[in-house]
Design an enzyme around this catalytic site. Structure first.
Site, PDB file in Angstrom:
ATOM      1  N   GLN A 263       0.835  -1.211   0.000  1.00 48.29           N
ATOM      2  CA  GLN A 263       0.000   0.000   0.000  1.00 48.29           C
ATOM      3  C   GLN A 263       0.869   1.262   0.000  1.00 48.29           C
ATOM      4  OE1 GLN A 263      -3.134   0.742  -0.427  1.00 48.29           O
ATOM      5  NE2 GLN A 263      -3.683  -1.394  -0.794  1.00 48.29           N
ATOM      6  N   SER A 264       1.859   1.313  -0.856  1.00 54.88           N
ATOM      7  CA  SER A 264       2.772   2.451  -0.892  1.00 54.88           C
ATOM      8  C   SER A 264       2.153   3.663  -1.583  1.00 54.88           C
ATOM      9  CB  SER A 264       4.039   2.043  -1.644  1.00 54.88           C
ATOM     10  OG  SER A 264       4.828   3.176  -1.938  1.00 54.88           O
ATOM     11  N   ASN A 265       2.160   4.782  -0.881  1.00 53.85           N
ATOM     12  CA  ASN A 265       1.740   6.043  -1.505  1.00 53.85           C
ATOM     13  C   ASN A 265       2.790   6.526  -2.496  1.00 53.85           C
ATOM     14  OD1 ASN A 265      -0.644   6.471   0.255  1.00 53.85           O
ATOM     15  ND2 ASN A 265       0.920   6.599   1.849  1.00 53.85           N
TER      16      ASN A 265
END
Ligand SMILES: *Cc1c(COP(=O)(O)O)cnc(C)c1O
Length: 333
Positions: free
Chosen positions: A75-77
């Protein structure tokens, strides 16, 4: 200005707003709280990586790259903003996703940032936690070259000296806004992870003569490791902008007491902070970074570690796109 002469592409909506949070300040009954809205940088729902990518992608373009390779948690921004930036510049994006959270839910693996990565057409490969990503990214770069492409590697979080230039710029922007809006702050608080935000901010402030104290709230590493990482990157970034030595080791402060069980794992403080900001100010924060940093700031205020008559600015680094992936861990009562 410390940033002239570096290759840069325009990706962010700047300056981001600097706003007072009157209802939160009243609710907590402590110092006056402001927010620097780097959640509003604009690219693909915004966030702090966009400022850094202006410089990383500027260098990629200058070197003739056609394929960006980068890495992040599932879930990397950072990955989401990099995938969008690559589209905007007509480049391909090869992503290495690290499974840092054990036993991930269906939502975690497919919703939130992952959904957006797929919409941007990024090629996603999944790896186990603890993989040597420097090596793995070099391997992908080799494959890209073998297929006739021109790869450029953006490190995780775009946290190298080039990426940190984005937060040198944020520091300068904040100082200018303080002057224009005639406001003085006693502290700035930010989440600190891969360190580029904290390090760049330190250089942008100290390199321009500001001694505004910076408090980083850690999200994964222990205090000493986090402070050393930020300091090392700040020192390298200071060299790059020709202000060597402008940041001292003892000036880098990270409080890593708000991580809870681990990176990306929910805490009661984070849960309360996310709901409090939503319900007092209509603002969205994320569970992994900005929500935990907020929990830290709120705890400091409740314990009287920030004085009543002080004024504090919280750097909102974004991340709300991840909320959908964490729908089942938030307690909404
Ligand atoms: C990456 C990120 C951070 C941490 O910034 P670093 O430069 O990696 O320390 C904070 N908040 C959000 C929402 C992020 O995506």
């Amino acid at each position: 200005m410390l940033l002239s002469g570096f290759p840069r592409v325009q990706l962010a909506h700047l300056p981001t707003p600097l706003e007072i949070l009157p209802r939160l300040s009243e609710e907590l009954g402590g110092p006056e709280i402001w927010v620097k809205r780097d959640d509003c940088t604009g690219l693909a729902t915004g966030g702090n990586k966009t400022r850094k990518l202006e410089f990383s992608m500027g260098e990629a373009q200058e070197r003739g790259a056609d394929t960006i390779i980068t890495v992040g948690a599932v879930q990397s921004n950072h990955v989401r903003q990099t995938a969008a930036a690559a589209c905007k510049l007509g480049m391909k994006c090869e992503v290495l996703l690290e499974h840092r959270v054990s036993d991930p839910s269906e939502l975690y693996r497919n919703s939130g940032n992952v959904l957006l990565d797929r919409i941007f057409g990024a090629s996603l490969r999944e790896y186990a936690a603890g993989t040597d990503f420097e090596l793995a990214m070099e391997e992908v770069a080799g494959d890209v070259r073998a297929a006739g492409g021109a790869p450029y590697i953006v490190p995780g979080g775009a946290s190298n000296p080039v990426g940190a230039l984005g937060y040198v710029g944020c520091g300068e922007e904040l100082l200018q806004q303080c002057e224009e809006q005639d406001v003085h702050f006693d502290h700035i608080v930010t989440a600190t992870g891969s360190a580029g935000t904290h390090a760049g901010l330190a250089v942008g402030l100290r390199g321009n003569g500001s001694d505004l104290p910076i408090l980083g709230i850690g999200v994964n590493a222990p205090k000493d490791a986090q402070e050393d990482k930020v300091y090392k990157l700040a020192a390298e970034t200071a060299e790059l902008v020709d202000k060597p030595g402008c940041v001292a080791r003892e000036d880098i402060i990270a409080d890593c007491n708000y991580i809870g069980p681990g990176y990306g794992q929910p805490t009661d403080g984070m849960n309360e902070a996310v709901l409090l900001l939503a319900r007092t100010e209509g603002l969205l924060f994320d569970p992994v970074y900005s929500g935990k940093a907020l929990a830290g700031m709120i705890d400091y205020i409740r314990r009287g570690r920030f004085d009543h008559n002080e004024r504090i600015v919280f750097l909102h680094t974004g991340g709300a796109a991840g909320l959908f992936a964490y729908a089942d861990i938030l307690n909404l009562a």
